[in-house]
Scaffold this motif. Sequence first.
Motif, PDB file in Angstrom:
ATOM      1  N   SER A 123      -6.964  -0.223  -0.080  1.00 11.27           N
ATOM      2  CA  SER A 123      -6.347   0.046   1.217  1.00 11.27           C
ATOM      3  C   SER A 123      -7.229  -0.466   2.349  1.00 11.27           C
ATOM      4  CB  SER A 123      -6.091   1.547   1.386  1.00 11.27           C
ATOM      5  OG  SER A 123      -5.166   2.024   0.440  1.00 11.27           O
TER       6      SER A 123
ATOM      7  N   VAL B 261      -7.510   3.029  -5.061  1.00  9.44           N
ATOM      8  CA  VAL B 261      -6.509   2.919  -3.997  1.00  9.44           C
ATOM      9  C   VAL B 261      -7.175   2.944  -2.626  1.00  9.44           C
ATOM     10  CG1 VAL B 261      -4.537   4.064  -2.921  1.00  9.44           C
ATOM     11  CG2 VAL B 261      -4.658   3.864  -5.402  1.00  9.44           C
TER      12      VAL B 261
ATOM     13  N   LEU C  42       0.814  -1.216   0.000  1.00  9.24           N
ATOM     14  CA  LEU C  42       0.000   0.000   0.000  1.00  9.24           C
ATOM     15  C   LEU C  42       0.848   1.268   0.000  1.00  9.24           C
ATOM     16  CD1 LEU C  42      -2.863  -1.084   2.410  1.00  9.24           C
ATOM     17  CD2 LEU C  42      -2.819  -1.066  -0.081  1.00  9.24           C
TER      18      LEU C  42
ATOM     19  N   TYR D 150      -3.335  11.137  -8.465  1.00  7.64           N
ATOM     20  CA  TYR D 150      -4.185  10.142  -9.113  1.00  7.64           C
ATOM     21  C   TYR D 150      -5.398  10.821  -9.730  1.00  7.64           C
ATOM     22  CZ  TYR D 150      -2.078   5.763  -7.396  1.00  7.64           C
ATOM     23  OH  TYR D 150      -1.258   4.689  -7.174  1.00  7.64           O
TER      24      TYR D 150
ATOM     25  N   LEU E 139       1.627   1.675  -3.696  1.00 11.55           N
ATOM     26  CA  LEU E 139       0.423   2.083  -4.419  1.00 11.55           C
ATOM     27  C   LEU E 139       0.010   3.507  -4.070  1.00 11.55           C
ATOM     28  CD1 LEU E 139      -1.860  -1.103  -4.281  1.00 11.55           C
ATOM     29  CD2 LEU E 139      -0.586  -0.211  -6.229  1.00 11.55           C
ATOM     30  N   GLY E 140       0.140   3.872  -2.804  1.00 11.68           N
ATOM     31  CA  GLY E 140      -0.354   5.174  -2.368  1.00 11.68           C
ATOM     32  C   GLY E 140       0.627   6.310  -2.527  1.00 11.68           C
TER      33      GLY E 140
ATOM     34  N   GLN F 159      -8.814   6.394 -10.100  1.00 11.90           N
ATOM     35  CA  GLN F 159      -7.654   5.719  -9.536  1.00 11.90           C
ATOM     36  C   GLN F 159      -7.589   5.927  -8.023  1.00 11.90           C
ATOM     37  OE1 GLN F 159      -4.768   7.815 -11.887  1.00 11.90           O
ATOM     38  NE2 GLN F 159      -4.583   6.172 -13.401  1.00 11.90           N
TER      39      GLN F 159
END
Length: 363
Positions: free
Chosen positions: A174, A170, A143, A162, A146-147, A166
């Motif tokens: 999460s 996320v 995460l 994002y 991704l974050g 998107q």
Amino acid sequence: MIRNPAWTLAAPIVALGLSFFIEHQAGETTSVFLLLLAAPFLFLSVFSAVHHAEVIAHRVGQPFGSILLALAVTIIEVSLIVSVLLADPAGDSPVARDTVFAAIMIVLNGIVGVCLLVGGIRYHEQGFQGRSATAALGVLGTLAVLGLVLPNFTVGEPGPVYAPAQLIFVAVVSLSLYALFLFVQMFSHRDDFLDIGEPQGHGHEHAHEPPPRRMLISSLLALPVSLVAVVMLAEILADPVGEKIEQAGLPDALVGVVIALMVLMPEGIASIRAAAQNRLQTSLNLALGSALASLCLTIPTVALISVFQGKTLILGLASEHMVLLVLTLFTSTLSLATGRTTIMQGGIHLVIFAAFITISILP
């Protein structure tokens, strides 16, 4: 009869009254005096909230106690970030990114580093269940990338942000991964998160007597009061702190570091205390749990707010911070995968933490 210390009940009430008075008082000189007075009451309220969370946690046992404490601290953190975001007229403040990144670095390098160093000095070598740490690090690494990293490379929106779709994705993953981790920690593999040598199974008795019912009830009532007091005082102090950082010519990212340090300090002390008592599993449950809760709950919260209000949410890290994040995740995996630690691992993490502080002040 065992009771909650009087200050843990009085401090939040005084803090609430002080926050209401500051918001309605006039006069610059008085405001400065009251702001200086508000700072210690803010910290007292933070410690009060953590104390009452610990009382409740002691009653419900581990690993539920670590989860409750992490959630209490994260509620404070999220509330502070949201208050700063809503107060920003431009709507593009990177404080959420900076605070979450700072929380990860403070936990994985600062708190964990001190815990491993203190435990290694006192006991030479400490053991814990490596499966619990690798599970937490797996979720945290996934995460975090991704974050905080991937937004720099997407093309849906210009900049380290994002696109709304998107961002929602996320936020959903999460929350989903965090829910899965909590299910594993609390139910399906609960024994993996207990201290080595602690009785296994779901029905074991606690080694210490739980707090009496009267103490538990007072903590249940005082915990939300403490959280509200923290949020209100921190919101009052956020602007003056930001102005002082700006006047000193320091990077704006230090605001996020200050928020994360303030919120994580009580939980950090609890983790270090557990490590000093040779309960490294509990120490890591507290530390890694707070980092996970910070990442998994903060980003979805601010993501939904930004989508509904049409604001731009800056998430992508700067290049030097991405390097530190990757180094931290790599080193944490090496340190915690074996289930045995010494002062060597603690020293390594503290060096990375020193690098983070240095880069935050001198980017």
